[in-house]
Design a protein around this motif. Sequence first.
Motif, PDB file in Angstrom:
ATOM      1  N   GLY A   1       0.811  -1.217   0.000  1.00 39.72           N
ATOM      2  CA  GLY A   1       0.000   0.000   0.000  1.00 39.72           C
ATOM      3  C   GLY A   1       0.843   1.265   0.000  1.00 39.72           C
ATOM      4  N   TYR A   2       1.869   1.309   0.836  1.00 39.07           N
ATOM      5  CA  TYR A   2       2.732   2.489   0.881  1.00 39.07           C
ATOM      6  C   TYR A   2       3.564   2.610  -0.393  1.00 39.07           C
ATOM      7  CZ  TYR A   2       1.537   3.533   5.709  1.00 39.07           C
ATOM      8  OH  TYR A   2       0.856   3.882   6.838  1.00 39.07           O
ATOM      9  N   ALA A   3       3.963   1.471  -0.971  1.00 42.62           N
ATOM     10  CA  ALA A   3       4.697   1.522  -2.238  1.00 42.62           C
ATOM     11  C   ALA A   3       3.819   2.128  -3.330  1.00 42.62           C
ATOM     12  CB  ALA A   3       5.160   0.120  -2.637  1.00 42.62           C
ATOM     13  N   ASP A   4       2.545   1.709  -3.386  1.00 46.99           N
ATOM     14  CA  ASP A   4       1.619   2.277  -4.369  1.00 46.99           C
ATOM     15  C   ASP A   4       1.383   3.762  -4.122  1.00 46.99           C
ATOM     16  OD1 ASP A   4       1.415  -0.220  -5.469  1.00 46.99           O
ATOM     17  OD2 ASP A   4      -0.482  -0.721  -4.482  1.00 46.99           O
ATOM     18  N   GLY A   5       1.510   4.185  -2.862  1.00 49.99           N
ATOM     19  CA  GLY A   5       1.295   5.591  -2.527  1.00 49.99           C
ATOM     20  C   GLY A   5       2.346   6.518  -3.097  1.00 49.99           C
ATOM     21  N   PHE A   6       3.470   5.988  -3.556  1.00 51.51           N
ATOM     22  CA  PHE A   6       4.525   6.828  -4.126  1.00 51.51           C
ATOM     23  C   PHE A   6       4.366   7.035  -5.625  1.00 51.51           C
ATOM     24  CE2 PHE A   6       6.825   5.828  -0.190  1.00 51.51           C
ATOM     25  CZ  PHE A   6       7.272   7.104   0.135  1.00 51.51           C
ATOM     26  N   SER A   7       3.304   6.517  -6.202  1.00 52.56           N
ATOM     27  CA  SER A   7       3.030   6.779  -7.615  1.00 52.56           C
ATOM     28  C   SER A   7       2.472   8.189  -7.765  1.00 52.56           C
ATOM     29  CB  SER A   7       2.028   5.754  -8.155  1.00 52.56           C
ATOM     30  OG  SER A   7       1.613   6.106  -9.450  1.00 52.56           O
ATOM     31  N   TYR A   8       2.847   8.881  -8.838  1.00 52.30           N
ATOM     32  CA  TYR A   8       2.368  10.246  -9.056  1.00 52.30           C
ATOM     33  C   TYR A   8       0.864  10.270  -9.335  1.00 52.30           C
ATOM     34  CZ  TYR A   8       7.196  11.883  -9.269  1.00 52.30           C
ATOM     35  OH  TYR A   8       8.495  12.204  -8.953  1.00 52.30           O
ATOM     36  N   PHE A   9       0.337   9.180  -9.787  1.00 54.12           N
ATOM     37  CA  PHE A   9      -1.101   9.105 -10.068  1.00 54.12           C
ATOM     38  C   PHE A   9      -1.740   8.066  -9.145  1.00 54.12           C
ATOM     39  CE2 PHE A   9       1.161  10.157 -13.978  1.00 54.12           C
ATOM     40  CZ  PHE A   9       0.591  11.388 -14.276  1.00 54.12           C
ATOM     41  N   SER A  10      -1.270   8.057  -7.906  1.00 58.16           N
ATOM     42  CA  SER A  10      -1.711   7.025  -6.968  1.00 58.16           C
ATOM     43  C   SER A  10      -3.151   7.229  -6.524  1.00 58.16           C
ATOM     44  CB  SER A  10      -0.798   7.024  -5.739  1.00 58.16           C
ATOM     45  OG  SER A  10      -1.314   6.174  -4.748  1.00 58.16           O
TER      46      SER A  10
END
Length: 327
Positions: free
Chosen positions: A159-168
């Motif tokens: 979840g936190y890894a996905d949160g670092f996407s610019y379009f998360s």
Amino acid sequence: MNLAWWWMPLLVILVVLAVAGLGWWWAGRDSTKGDAVLVAHTRRLTRLPAYRAALGRQRVRLVGLAVLIGVTLLPLAVAAGRPGTEQTIDPEKRNRDIMLCLDVSGSMFATDRAVLNNFAEIVTNFQGERIGLVLFNNQAVTAFPLTDDYQLVSEQLQGYADGFSYFSESEYDPIAGTANLRIPASSLVGDGLASCVNNFDHADEERPRAIILGSDNEVHGSGVYTLGEAADLAKEQDVRVYALNPKPQGTTHAQLSEASERTGGRAWGLDSAGATDDVTKSIEELEASRLPDVAPVHVRTDLPTVPVVLGMLGLLCLYPLLWWWRR
């Protein structure tokens, strides 16, 4: 899947075959021999198309009935043998604690996803250790405390890894609470590392402890602890620091390496070949005390549902068929 009583299905099938054979033999006995009436020229009757068609239908019915009985009997015979799974569970719990410590400052934003994925890969190599995660910029936030719930750890890291996407669209915000606007500084690695050290519980117990620190050590401003002071704090509490640096060059990396080695740990470049395996191996080398009351436990899980349901479906089909046939 295996059978606890492997002999039971064979016994059931043998008994059924014996009963069927006895019934066949009994039915074949000419019990009405004394009352038999001899009729001449019956071959003409048996050669009639209608008779042969009726005889064919009767044979089809008998074959169908035999198949249905077999399909019904086989699952019930398997169910009688107690199908299930067996496994030996070693309830051994290692009392090592591992804290994942991640720098979420602006200079790390583009690489933090890779660092978290690296964390997740390292975690998959452990079993029984407690894992925690702390995120920091100019102040630290505990994402989740030390836990041995590996499903939660995996979900949180993803979840936190996905949160670092610019379009998360992730529900996890990895930078929430990590930037205090009243503190004119960022990427305070010393304070972050010290917070990770202080997140270990059971301070009165001798538990092997390790920190996996993800940071580029690009500090802006000053905090309560310098990196060296935080390393000394970790050393005092017998915590080893293993660092992963996405920018492993220059003075900042040298400082990170020196601080890690001071605690008995080491620093790697994030993309260094074998870095993940090296971190895992280094942590494995920590003395892992084992709880005294541990013994392998043999666990069997019975799985009768499928064969019982198939057998019941066969019976539900068999009874109406027999009733219709008797008509």
